[in-house]
Motif scaffolding. Structure first.
Motif, PDB file in Angstrom:
ATOM      1  N   GLN A  21       0.819  -1.205   0.000  1.00 56.74           N
ATOM      2  CA  GLN A  21       0.000   0.000   0.000  1.00 56.74           C
ATOM      3  C   GLN A  21       0.862   1.269   0.000  1.00 56.74           C
ATOM      4  O   GLN A  21       2.049   1.232   0.329  1.00 56.74           O
ATOM      5  N   VAL A  22       0.215   2.380  -0.354  1.00 56.61           N
ATOM      6  CA  VAL A  22       0.858   3.688  -0.350  1.00 56.61           C
ATOM      7  C   VAL A  22      -0.194   4.711   0.085  1.00 56.61           C
ATOM      8  O   VAL A  22      -1.379   4.563  -0.223  1.00 56.61           O
ATOM      9  N   THR A  23       0.232   5.733   0.797  1.00 56.04           N
ATOM     10  CA  THR A  23      -0.683   6.786   1.239  1.00 56.04           C
ATOM     11  C   THR A  23      -0.587   7.976   0.305  1.00 56.04           C
ATOM     12  O   THR A  23       0.502   8.489   0.044  1.00 56.04           O
ATOM     13  N   LEU A  24      -1.752   8.407  -0.192  1.00 57.04           N
ATOM     14  CA  LEU A  24      -1.822   9.621  -0.999  1.00 57.04           C
ATOM     15  C   LEU A  24      -2.264  10.767  -0.095  1.00 57.04           C
ATOM     16  O   LEU A  24      -3.265  10.646   0.621  1.00 57.04           O
ATOM     17  N   LYS A  25      -1.552  11.883  -0.130  1.00 54.22           N
ATOM     18  CA  LYS A  25      -1.899  13.034   0.693  1.00 54.22           C
ATOM     19  C   LYS A  25      -2.088  14.266  -0.171  1.00 54.22           C
ATOM     20  O   LYS A  25      -1.206  14.642  -0.949  1.00 54.22           O
ATOM     21  N   ASP A  26      -3.256  14.896  -0.079  1.00 54.15           N
ATOM     22  CA  ASP A  26      -3.533  16.153  -0.769  1.00 54.15           C
ATOM     23  C   ASP A  26      -2.852  17.268   0.015  1.00 54.15           C
ATOM     24  O   ASP A  26      -3.202  17.553   1.164  1.00 54.15           O
TER      25      ASP A  26
ATOM     26  N   LEU B 117      -0.521  -0.261  -3.980  1.00 51.50           N
ATOM     27  CA  LEU B 117       0.614   0.234  -4.761  1.00 51.50           C
ATOM     28  C   LEU B 117       0.339   0.147  -6.251  1.00 51.50           C
ATOM     29  O   LEU B 117       0.682   1.053  -7.013  1.00 51.50           O
ATOM     30  N   ASP B 118      -0.301  -0.941  -6.666  1.00 49.36           N
ATOM     31  CA  ASP B 118      -0.595  -1.121  -8.084  1.00 49.36           C
ATOM     32  C   ASP B 118      -1.570  -0.069  -8.612  1.00 49.36           C
ATOM     33  O   ASP B 118      -1.509   0.311  -9.782  1.00 49.36           O
ATOM     34  N   GLN B 119      -2.484   0.373  -7.752  1.00 47.91           N
ATOM     35  CA  GLN B 119      -3.494   1.332  -8.175  1.00 47.91           C
ATOM     36  C   GLN B 119      -3.062   2.786  -7.973  1.00 47.91           C
ATOM     37  O   GLN B 119      -3.781   3.716  -8.356  1.00 47.91           O
TER      38      GLN B 119
ATOM     39  N   LYS C 194      -5.039   6.130  -9.263  1.00 45.65           N
ATOM     40  CA  LYS C 194      -5.706   6.898  -8.217  1.00 45.65           C
ATOM     41  C   LYS C 194      -5.150   8.326  -8.159  1.00 45.65           C
ATOM     42  O   LYS C 194      -5.903   9.292  -7.967  1.00 45.65           O
ATOM     43  N   THR C 195      -3.829   8.459  -8.316  1.00 46.64           N
ATOM     44  CA  THR C 195      -3.218   9.797  -8.305  1.00 46.64           C
ATOM     45  C   THR C 195      -3.732  10.640  -9.459  1.00 46.64           C
ATOM     46  O   THR C 195      -4.096  11.805  -9.289  1.00 46.64           O
TER      47      THR C 195
END
Length: 425
Positions: free
Chosen positions: A395-400, A411-413, A417-418
């Motif tokens: 997994q990875v965290t996306l932060k606005d 991670l694959d998505q 998603k970004t």
């Protein structure tokens, strides 16, 4: 040994290069709307092309060209201006035989002149120009001037003035030339050596002399407008009428002469009025050059064009406080902590970029806090945070970075998603 940049040249660094890209993009877009197509010519040409095309009485040919011999003993010259190379290509590629006439072209690129460097005047400078070949319609003259004015207008420049003149057709020019010769001859010894040489070769060039511009005979010289024949007057009236129809303001200046020998009929300059720009106020210049194609070995073909300096344009924008867009911010920045997390970053970066996302990461081993500061400095809209713990769950965290909102994704998505998050989806 420390190497210095050659005098009269400049390095255009990141942060500044983006401004160049913006004005180039604006000029290209306006040319697209006017249906002008790009042409690219060599940076060096045969020396004789400029001697014949630009004129052997000009300062460019006499004093300013970077001329050299190649290993075959041929005399070549770094191009000092763009019109002669375009016309050479027009003749060589037989563009006069193309179905669509006039052939409407634009160019941009470095030019080279050996002269004293000063603000707005470099030994290597970037010139943008257009050429319309194959029509003697005065409406084309007005179109070319309108195109040039649109570039300055759409970049936001104020106090831009179009100055025009007519140099007349061949008969008118010959009559004016005789009058100028008679006017200057009795006191020609009071002028510089260049002007003394020009007296019988091209007396019109005396009016453009920088050394003797304050001499009383310059201000009292016969005006070309008094020597225009009926055909030249009618042509100039048509040009002015079209400019009036397009609501383009202009000033007629009978003393305006261009520094190149090939101009006739319409001549014009675009100038910046007001204080703060120094002695150099001319932003662009051009005119009609019927006869140049024949001089370079082609068939009888009318033409008109102009050229502008991007350096002077940028100076003018700066003087008027007009800010072009700054360096484009990043879409995304990847922060990674831990060896395993760092190992997946290159692949993820590649996938983000392939999906159209402008992305970067740290390559210097910064700690997490320093990486976040780097993301902020570069204007990243989204930060992708990867640690060894997140990586165990793939997994990875996306932060606005604007709202602080976070989202945990696989991670694959992450690339998809970004991209969707940047689009507001």
């Amino acid at each position: 040994m420390a190497f210095q940049i050659p005098r009269g040249t400049q390095d255009i660094l990141p942060g500044e290069a983006e401004k160049w890209q913006l004005i180039e993009a604006k000029a290209r877009d306006i040319c697209r709307r006017y249906n002008y197509k790009e042409i690219r010519t060599p940076i060096f040409e045969q020396t004789e092309l400029f001697a014949r095309g630009v004129g052997d009485t000009t300062d460019i040919v006499q004093k300013e060209m970077y001329e050299f011999k190649d290993r075959g003993g041929r005399s070549l010259t770094l191009r000092p201006e763009g019109t002669a190379p375009v016309v050479r290509s027009y003749v060589a590629e037989k563009m006069h035989g193309w179905v669509e006439q006039p052939v409407k072209l634009y160019y941009t690129g470095p030019m080279f002149r050996y002269e004293r460097p000063q603000s707005g005047r470099m030994r290597q400078f970037v010139q943008f120009g257009v050429e319309a070949l194959g029509s003697a319609d005065p409406a084309v003259d007005a179109e070319v001037m309108a195109l040039a004015m649109d570039i300055y207008k759409e970049l936001g420049l104020k106090q831009v003035c179009l100055v025009i003149n007519s140099l007349g057709d061949t008969a008118s020019r010959n009559a004016h030339r005789e009058a100028l010769t008679a006017h200057f001859s009795p006191r020609i010894d009071e002028f510089c050596e260049d002007c003394q040489t020009r007296l019988h070769k091209n007396p019109l060039r005396i009016l453009d002399c920088k050394k003797d511009r304050d001499h009383e005979l310059i201000s009292t010289a016969p005006s070309i407008l008094d020597y225009l024949n009926d055909e030249s007057v009618a042509y100039f009236d048509e040009v002015k009428r079209y400019l009036d129809d397009m609501a383009i303001d202009y000033t007629v200046d009978s003393s305006l002469v261009r520094g190149l020998d090939y101009y006739n009929n319409t001549a014009f300059e675009i100038m910046l009025e007001g204080e703060g720009f120094g002695a150099i106020t001319t932003l662009a210049g051009g005119g009609r050059y019927n006869g140049l194609v024949e001089d370079i070995g082609g068939p009888e073909t009318p033409g008109i064009g102009f050229a502008m300096s991007f350096e002077r344009l940028l100076m003018a924008l700066d003087v008027q406080g007009i800010q072009l867009s700054d360096e484009a911010p990043l879409d995304a920045y990847i922060t990674a902590i831990g060896d395993e997390a760092k190992a997946v970053v290159p692949k993820l970066l590649h996938e983000l970029r392939a999906s159209g996302v402008a992305a970067d990461t740290d390559y210097t081993g910064k700690k997490m806090k320093a990486q976040m500061k780097a993301a902020n400095r570069q204007g990243a809209k989204i930060v992708l945070l990867i640690g060894d713990e997140e990586l165990k769950d793939n997994q990875v965290t996306l932060k606005d970075m604007k709202t602080g909102d976070q989202q945990l994704v696989s991670l694959d998505q992450a690339p998809a998603k970004t991209s969707a998050w940047l689009k507001g989806e």
